[in-house]
Design a protein around this motif. Structure first.
Motif, PDB file in Angstrom:
ATOM      1  N   SER A   1      -5.731  55.025  26.801  1.00  0.00           N
ATOM      2  CA  SER A   1      -5.615  55.269  28.086  1.00  0.00           C
ATOM      3  C   SER A   1      -5.951  56.787  28.384  1.00  0.00           C
ATOM      4  O   SER A   1      -5.409  57.605  27.604  1.00  0.00           O
ATOM      5  CB  SER A   1      -4.347  54.994  28.543  1.00  0.00           C
ATOM      6  OG  SER A   1      -3.858  53.640  28.488  1.00  0.00           O
ATOM      7  N   SER A   2      -6.615  57.195  29.557  1.00  0.00           N
ATOM      8  CA  SER A   2      -6.662  58.631  29.885  1.00  0.00           C
ATOM      9  C   SER A   2      -5.609  59.516  29.983  1.00  0.00           C
ATOM     10  O   SER A   2      -4.288  58.839  30.379  1.00  0.00           O
ATOM     11  CB  SER A   2      -7.390  58.812  31.103  1.00  0.00           C
ATOM     12  OG  SER A   2      -7.221  60.068  31.935  1.00  0.00           O
ATOM     13  N   LEU A   3      -5.308  60.610  29.275  1.00  0.00           N
ATOM     14  CA  LEU A   3      -4.001  61.569  29.540  1.00  0.00           C
ATOM     15  C   LEU A   3      -3.783  61.536  31.066  1.00  0.00           C
ATOM     16  O   LEU A   3      -2.516  61.741  31.474  1.00  0.00           O
ATOM     17  CB  LEU A   3      -4.478  62.994  29.032  1.00  0.00           C
ATOM     18  CG  LEU A   3      -4.656  62.910  27.406  1.00  0.00           C
ATOM     19  CD1 LEU A   3      -4.895  64.489  27.127  1.00  0.00           C
ATOM     20  CD2 LEU A   3      -3.520  62.354  26.621  1.00  0.00           C
ATOM     21  N   LEU A   4      -4.635  61.709  32.056  1.00  0.00           N
ATOM     22  CA  LEU A   4      -4.409  61.666  33.408  1.00  0.00           C
ATOM     23  C   LEU A   4      -3.890  60.578  34.028  1.00  0.00           C
ATOM     24  O   LEU A   4      -3.232  60.396  34.898  1.00  0.00           O
ATOM     25  CB  LEU A   4      -5.791  62.030  33.985  1.00  0.00           C
ATOM     26  CG  LEU A   4      -6.330  63.421  33.705  1.00  0.00           C
ATOM     27  CD1 LEU A   4      -7.868  63.634  34.565  1.00  0.00           C
ATOM     28  CD2 LEU A   4      -5.489  64.385  34.084  1.00  0.00           C
ATOM     29  N   HIS A   5      -4.219  59.521  33.275  1.00  0.00           N
ATOM     30  CA  HIS A   5      -3.453  58.004  33.705  1.00  0.00           C
ATOM     31  C   HIS A   5      -2.044  58.040  33.584  1.00  0.00           C
ATOM     32  O   HIS A   5      -1.261  57.415  34.353  1.00  0.00           O
ATOM     33  CB  HIS A   5      -4.095  56.828  32.685  1.00  0.00           C
ATOM     34  CG  HIS A   5      -3.688  55.555  33.258  1.00  0.00           C
ATOM     35  ND1 HIS A   5      -3.758  55.000  34.613  1.00  0.00           N
ATOM     36  CD2 HIS A   5      -3.041  54.420  32.531  1.00  0.00           C
ATOM     37  CE1 HIS A   5      -3.296  53.855  34.428  1.00  0.00           C
ATOM     38  NE2 HIS A   5      -2.805  53.548  33.454  1.00  0.00           N
TER      39      HIS A   5
ATOM     40  N   ASP B   1      -0.756  58.832  36.814  1.00  0.00           N
ATOM     41  CA  ASP B   1      -0.846  57.632  37.900  1.00  0.00           C
ATOM     42  C   ASP B   1       0.393  56.753  37.629  1.00  0.00           C
ATOM     43  O   ASP B   1       1.202  56.314  38.547  1.00  0.00           O
ATOM     44  CB  ASP B   1      -2.020  56.650  37.806  1.00  0.00           C
ATOM     45  CG  ASP B   1      -3.401  57.380  38.022  1.00  0.00           C
ATOM     46  OD1 ASP B   1      -3.213  58.404  38.902  1.00  0.00           O
ATOM     47  OD2 ASP B   1      -4.392  56.947  37.615  1.00  0.00           O
ATOM     48  N   ILE B   2       0.809  56.666  36.448  1.00  0.00           N
ATOM     49  CA  ILE B   2       2.038  55.655  36.099  1.00  0.00           C
ATOM     50  C   ILE B   2       3.220  56.466  36.389  1.00  0.00           C
ATOM     51  O   ILE B   2       4.076  55.864  37.205  1.00  0.00           O
ATOM     52  CB  ILE B   2       2.027  55.568  34.671  1.00  0.00           C
ATOM     53  CG1 ILE B   2       0.969  54.638  34.321  1.00  0.00           C
ATOM     54  CG2 ILE B   2       3.470  54.824  34.162  1.00  0.00           C
ATOM     55  CD1 ILE B   2       0.860  54.607  32.583  1.00  0.00           C
ATOM     56  N   ALA B   3       3.346  57.818  36.122  1.00  0.00           N
ATOM     57  CA  ALA B   3       4.696  58.538  36.508  1.00  0.00           C
ATOM     58  C   ALA B   3       4.730  58.405  38.150  1.00  0.00           C
ATOM     59  O   ALA B   3       5.925  58.324  38.835  1.00  0.00           O
ATOM     60  CB  ALA B   3       4.603  59.840  36.206  1.00  0.00           C
ATOM     61  N   THR B   4       3.598  58.828  38.766  1.00  0.00           N
ATOM     62  CA  THR B   4       3.626  58.896  40.479  1.00  0.00           C
ATOM     63  C   THR B   4       4.119  57.493  41.133  1.00  0.00           C
ATOM     64  O   THR B   4       5.002  57.417  41.930  1.00  0.00           O
ATOM     65  CB  THR B   4       2.377  59.417  40.884  1.00  0.00           C
ATOM     66  OG1 THR B   4       2.131  60.750  40.295  1.00  0.00           O
ATOM     67  CG2 THR B   4       2.296  59.409  42.500  1.00  0.00           C
ATOM     68  N   VAL B   5       3.499  56.381  40.427  1.00  0.00           N
ATOM     69  CA  VAL B   5       3.798  55.122  41.083  1.00  0.00           C
ATOM     70  C   VAL B   5       5.348  54.762  40.901  1.00  0.00           C
ATOM     71  O   VAL B   5       5.902  54.412  41.843  1.00  0.00           O
ATOM     72  CB  VAL B   5       2.926  53.846  40.605  1.00  0.00           C
ATOM     73  CG1 VAL B   5       3.435  52.622  40.946  1.00  0.00           C
ATOM     74  CG2 VAL B   5       1.424  54.260  40.982  1.00  0.00           C
ATOM     75  N   ILE B   6       5.832  55.087  39.577  1.00  0.00           N
ATOM     76  CA  ILE B   6       7.232  54.762  39.401  1.00  0.00           C
ATOM     77  C   ILE B   6       8.016  55.609  40.328  1.00  0.00           C
ATOM     78  O   ILE B   6       8.976  55.142  40.724  1.00  0.00           O
ATOM     79  CB  ILE B   6       7.490  55.004  37.957  1.00  0.00           C
ATOM     80  CG1 ILE B   6       6.597  53.884  36.968  1.00  0.00           C
ATOM     81  CG2 ILE B   6       8.925  54.612  37.506  1.00  0.00           C
ATOM     82  CD1 ILE B   6       6.845  54.188  35.453  1.00  0.00           C
TER      83      ILE B   6
ATOM     84  N   ASP C   1      -3.020  71.283  30.265  1.00  0.00           N
ATOM     85  CA  ASP C   1      -3.509  71.695  31.668  1.00  0.00           C
ATOM     86  C   ASP C   1      -4.010  70.667  32.299  1.00  0.00           C
ATOM     87  O   ASP C   1      -5.213  70.573  32.145  1.00  0.00           O
ATOM     88  CB  ASP C   1      -4.298  72.950  31.352  1.00  0.00           C
ATOM     89  CG  ASP C   1      -4.338  73.806  32.489  1.00  0.00           C
ATOM     90  OD1 ASP C   1      -4.342  72.999  33.768  1.00  0.00           O
ATOM     91  OD2 ASP C   1      -4.728  75.068  32.727  1.00  0.00           O
ATOM     92  N   HIS C   2      -3.374  69.911  32.900  1.00  0.00           N
ATOM     93  CA  HIS C   2      -4.021  68.544  33.697  1.00  0.00           C
ATOM     94  C   HIS C   2      -4.775  69.122  34.761  1.00  0.00           C
ATOM     95  O   HIS C   2      -6.022  68.397  35.228  1.00  0.00           O
ATOM     96  CB  HIS C   2      -3.074  67.788  34.382  1.00  0.00           C
ATOM     97  CG  HIS C   2      -2.287  66.962  33.092  1.00  0.00           C
ATOM     98  ND1 HIS C   2      -1.982  65.756  33.354  1.00  0.00           N
ATOM     99  CD2 HIS C   2      -2.104  67.291  32.053  1.00  0.00           C
ATOM    100  CE1 HIS C   2      -1.408  64.921  32.201  1.00  0.00           C
ATOM    101  NE2 HIS C   2      -1.575  65.897  31.243  1.00  0.00           N
ATOM    102  N   SER C   3      -4.761  70.264  35.270  1.00  0.00           N
ATOM    103  CA  SER C   3      -5.638  70.803  36.254  1.00  0.00           C
ATOM    104  C   SER C   3      -7.064  71.049  35.739  1.00  0.00           C
ATOM    105  O   SER C   3      -8.012  70.621  36.384  1.00  0.00           O
ATOM    106  CB  SER C   3      -5.087  72.104  37.110  1.00  0.00           C
ATOM    107  OG  SER C   3      -5.999  72.508  37.930  1.00  0.00           O
TER     108      SER C   3
END
Length: 971
Positions: A380-384, A387-392, A752-754
């Motif tokens: 899975s992408s590190l950026l994924h 998505d998981i954290a935001t949806v939860i 650094d996700h940005s």
């Protein structure tokens, strides 16, 4: 698969025993159920008479009855696995057929608020029978003289009574019913998966399908599972009993109170009572007993058990561990933030193979698409993780805002969705600070809201309740206005009163209305109360009336553009619309925060409607520039006189760091959208991108790429596209080279996700516009994977773009390899990336084949059909194919998000012929939010036609001028 009705009568008899007996009588009921169903084909209960009637005065249920508690018993006859025994040579060995029938009864206890001779509930697609109305005070039954179903959008089920129900009296209503499990991801529906575990004797195929029964009831599908008062403010307690097969496990909103084996085939699970809640939050699942879970450790300060359920191989591999860990952290954050404990003793999170939408906040049993709950390290992408954290975070915020405190009616849906979206910014930022996602998330929502709200066919955050009555009208509220605009205007309010005051107001609001229902004015009241307690309020602001400040933002559609003339100091507002021929008298109270290069201090003024502000504040002296809406805390765009624009753009090229990062992106976004609305020249917008050759931050680049995508959509079928590609290729070259070492080494900037986002954007922009070294990089990495016997060395972050660009540059071989990998991968994230990559091919015949695959649920899951077609439509080679395809197959492909499909396939429409086709499509019986999406698309297409006509020559000339030297070198 054939439907089986054989057990319906026996279950109805058994349910009668269950309803009137103690728990001790349960065994008697089940024995009776088993005995009467064995080897007998039963007759279904008599069909309820259906009568087409003139509807009552309105579509809403009358408020004469107030539900208090439901006692629901449901028998889910689904086989969670169907075992193929033997090799077919023995005729005595049989395989059971799947059964899609559920049977049940319900007893709803209610109080009569107003004398009535009728009971109105909601019921749809249920066969209802055996009504019993009990006057609980007098302990006597009231005869039912008629049972009628209104054959209209109200879904009313009316029981006509021989005697009146008296105001203040307590009553109960018993009903038996049965219905069908749906194949369409709605109500009580069927999902399936393959576990790949060989652990059943005499099983020929260890990869046999496993089946799940799951609910998805928002907004109006509870009435498809049991007859109920299916409106959000008609809350009640739910006590549920599920009868299910021995090899299965039942989960519900509340924790199980009792689970008992009946015999070798059946068992039952009784759940504890829920808190008082809305019908759309009622939820249960029945899964194969191999469907396991991981549990979050509970510390001394924790009270809540958090369990994450998924397919057994996903649990065993640890793919649910991150979701379980982050849910615990987010729960602690919210309990501390709200100063109010979560109301139940457990949270079950379940990763469902099939679900639409991404997740659903059912109290105590939150359902998710697998891709938004499961995370596989190294794949899975590190950026994924974001998505998981935001949806939860979004779904857990709903446990307070939506579940504990619910909007009274769907016209105020934003009180659920907007608040949950807003709170998720801070929750994720608190528990995962290294993500640094707050600004990116905020700007994404701001631009989503801006885009939809710039059309005259938009709607207010809080339209009048009478405007939202049918299910289709309710579904239309689930859009960017309710979610994104809702979040952004709350952010604006928090900036207006201060975050401390805003959070205090939310705390007071939650405590005042827990287990109740609210309207927007209730929120204003408690923010006002918190504000009144703030002794610094009057020193900070010129306005103290929260409702007066906020109501124009919520009861009117749209938003303003603030025009500042730095020559004479004039400031005025008008509604921003892409179609500037539409007249609007809407106005707002606007808080304008601004700076100039002559002062490093933020200043603030209020624009009340169009009353004059202090002109001296905005008059430029000695070449001074002004910048308004600092950090975009206001929900408005800003336009300036040409001189100020020129100074700001010059400053970006000279020293971009003098402009706050968020505003560097917003200046580009404002310039392009003002040009689309013909408020500035299109060349000004294009000039705003010149400074990007030296920019490495994500937000400015994202803003430019997103806005230039509109130019690509409008011109990728014309002569403008060639010089445009050259310009974009040259602009991104330096950014691509900035990340080249990382990309070539299959690595990404750490922590650094940005920057990780910017790296991905650089690859997309460079490859899609033909930068040779980028295209070659993608082809080589993909080819190495094809030759490696499935050893994939491409970094997970980069796979989505490298897959897409390699397939786009490739032939049939590359496409079919991606398809093979899609079919064999068990990782949801990887499958999603491959599914998108398959849409990137330029071969029309492959895209046509791919569209045909979407009609086969064995190839493309129903929940993925809409997004797959959307991806294909974004490809210039696939747009016309997708448009023809959805019209030919609308009933099937629109079962997910029909509105998203319309937006995707019409995004390039810019000709009169396309407009005519779209207007003919409007005559289809579209339903849901799709009808409104077509109206939006028609308006947008009209705007596109006019914009292209007026700007094509100017845009072509600008790109040719900027790329002339490059084209001379290439020639």
């Amino acid at each position: 698969m054939p439907l089986k009705f054989g057990t319906s009568k026996a279950i109805a008899i058994a349910f009668g025993v269950l309803t009137v007996s103690s728990i001790g009588g349960m065994l008697t009921m089940v024995i009776l159920f088993k005995a009467q169903t064995q080897n007998v084909t039963m007759t279904p209960p008599p069909t309820m008479p259906t009568t087409t009637l003139a509807p009552p005065p309105q579509m809403r249920l009358p408020k004469s009855l107030v539900p208090q508690k439901y006692e629901i018993v449901l028998a889910v006859q689904l086989y969670t696995k169907i075992i193929e025994e033997g090799n077919g040579s023995n005729p005595n060995i049989t395989t059971p057929n799947q059964t899609m029938i559920f049977t049940g009864n319900s007893t709803v206890h209610f109080q009569c608020a107003q004398k009535t001779m009728s009971i109105f509930l909601n019921s749809r697609n249920l066969n209802v029978s055996s009504p019993v109305v009990l006057n609980k005070g007098a302990n006597r039954n009231i005869k039912v003289s008629g049972l009628k179903h209104y054959d209209d959008e109200s879904d009313f089920l009316e029981l006509e009574l021989m005697d009146a129900l008296e105001a203040g009296g307590n009553y109960s209503l018993y009903l038996s019913f049965h219905g069908e499990v749906s194949d369409n991801l709605e109500a009580l529906y069927l999902s399936r998966y393959t576990d790949g575990i060989f652990d059943y004797e005499s099983v020929d195929d260890p990869n046999a399908d496993r089946f799940i029964a799951a609910t998805n009831l928002q907004p109006t599908d509870a009435r498809k599972v049991f007859p109920c008062f299916d409106e959000p403010d008609m809350k009640a307690v739910f006590e549920l009993t599920i009868i299910h097969r021995r090899e299965s496990r039942a989960l519900g909103n509340a924790a199980p109170r009792e689970n008992n084996i009946i015999d070798d085939e059946w068992q039952y699970t009784i759940f504890k009572p829920t808190p008082k809640m809305s019908t759309y939050l009622f939820a249960f699942t029945v899964v194969d007993d191999s469907f396991t879970f991981t549990r979050s450790p509970i510390s001394n300060t924790d009270r809540v058990e958090i369990n994450t359920y998924a397919r057994p191989e996903a649990i065993d591999a640890g793919h649910a561990d991150y979701a379980t860990e982050i849910a615990r952290k987010l729960l602690r954050f919210y309990e501390s933030q709200f100063e109010l404990k979560y109301a139940m003793e457990k949270i079950d999170q379940i990763a469902l193979p099939d679900l639409y939408p991404a997740a659903m906040e059912n109290w105590g049993l939150i359902t998710y698409q697998e891709g938004f709950l499961l995370y596989q390290e190294g794949v899975s992408s590190l950026l994924h993780k974001e998505d998981i954290a935001t949806v939860i975070a979004h779904e857990l915020a709903h446990q307070w805002f939506g579940n504990a405190v619910t909007m009274k009616w769907w016209n105020d849906l934003w009180l659920n969705e907007g608040i949950a979206t807003y709170l998720s910014y801070f929750a994720v930022d608190s528990v995962e600070p290294t993500f640094n996602i707050k600004e990116i998330s905020i700007m994404n929502d701001l631009h989503d809201a801006f885009r939809e709200d710039a059309l005259a066919s938009s709607h207010p955050l809080s339209p009048p309740p009478d405007n939202i009555t049918t299910t289709n009208e309710i579904l239309g509220m689930f859009d960017s206005i309710s979610y994104s605009k809702g979040a952004i205007v709350l952010r604006m309010l928090a900036n207006h009163v201060g975050e401390v005051v805003f959070n205090k107001g939310l705390q007071m609001y939650l405590k005042a209305f827990q287990y109740g229902s609210v309207e927007k004015d209730d929120l204003w009241e408690y923010i006002q109360m918190a504000d009144n307690q703030n002794r610094f309020a009057k020193a900070v602001r010129n306005t103290d009336d929260i409702a007066g400040f906020m109501n124009p933002w919520t009861t009117q559609s749209g938003y303003p553009v603030i025009t500042i003339n730095t020559t004479d100091g004039q400031v005025y507002q008008k509604q921003f619309l892409f179609n500037n021929s539409v007249n609007s008298s809407n106005s707002w109270t606007v808080e304008i925060e601004f700076i100039s290069n002559a002062s490093s201090q933020f200043e603030k003024v209020y624009l009340y409607n169009n009353k004059p502000v202090n002109k001296e504040a905005f008059i430029a002296k000695n070449g001074e520039w002004f910048l308004a809406n600092i950090n975009c805390t206001g929900y408005y765009r800003v336009n300036y006189n040409p001189e100020n624009w020129e100074r700001l753009l010059a400053q970006l090229q000279k020293n971009r760091h003098s402009i706050p990062l968020v505003n560097r992106g917003q200046l580009i976004d404002d310039a392009f959208n003002l040009a689309r609305a013909k408020l500035v020249n299109v060349t000004l917008a294009l000039n705003s991108t010149l400074f990007l050759t030296k920019e490495t931050e994500f937000l400015p680049w994202e803003s430019a790429v997103r806005n230039l995508e509109y130019f690509i959509l409008m011109f990728d079928r014309s002569e403008v596209y060639g010089p445009m590609q050259i310009y974009l290729r040259e602009q991104v070259r330096e950014l691509y080279n900035f990340f080249k070492t990382y990309t070539d080494d299959d690595s990404v900037p750490q922590n650094d996700h940005s920057l990780q986002y910017t790296q991905l954007l650089a690859i997309k922009l460079a490859c899609s516009n033909g930068l040779p070294e980028c295209v070659e990089m993608a082809k080589q990495k993909y080819a190495a994977w094809m030759k490696s016997n499935n050893t994939n060395s491409i970094h997970p972050n980069l796979r989505s773009e490298i897959y897409c660009q390699a397939v786009a540059a490739g032939e049939k071989e590359e496409w079919e390899f991606a398809w093979d990998m899609y079919q064999t991968s068990s990782n949801t994230s990887e499958k999603d990336q491959l599914r998108r990559a398959l849409s990137c091919t330029k071969k029309i015949w492959l895209l046509s084949r791919y569209l045909d695959y979407t009609l086969d649920p064995e190839k493309i899951r129903l929940m993925d059909v809409g997004s797959t077609i959307y991806y294909i439509a974004q490809n210039a080679a696939g747009q016309a194919l997708a448009w023809n395809f959805i019209r030919a197959n609308w009933d099937y492909v629109s079962q997910g998000d029909g509105a998203m499909l319309i937006a995707g396939v019409t995004s390039r429409f810019s000709t009169e012929f396309e407009l005519e086709e779209l207007m003919r499509f409007q005559n289809y019986n579209l339903g849901g939010g799709a009808a409104r999406a077509v109206s939006l698309a028609i308006e947008q297409t009209q705007v596109n036609i006019q914009w292209v006509k007026e700007n094509k020559d100017v845009v072509l000339q600008w790109f040719e001028q900027k790329t002339s030297s490059v084209r001379q070198k290439e020639n």
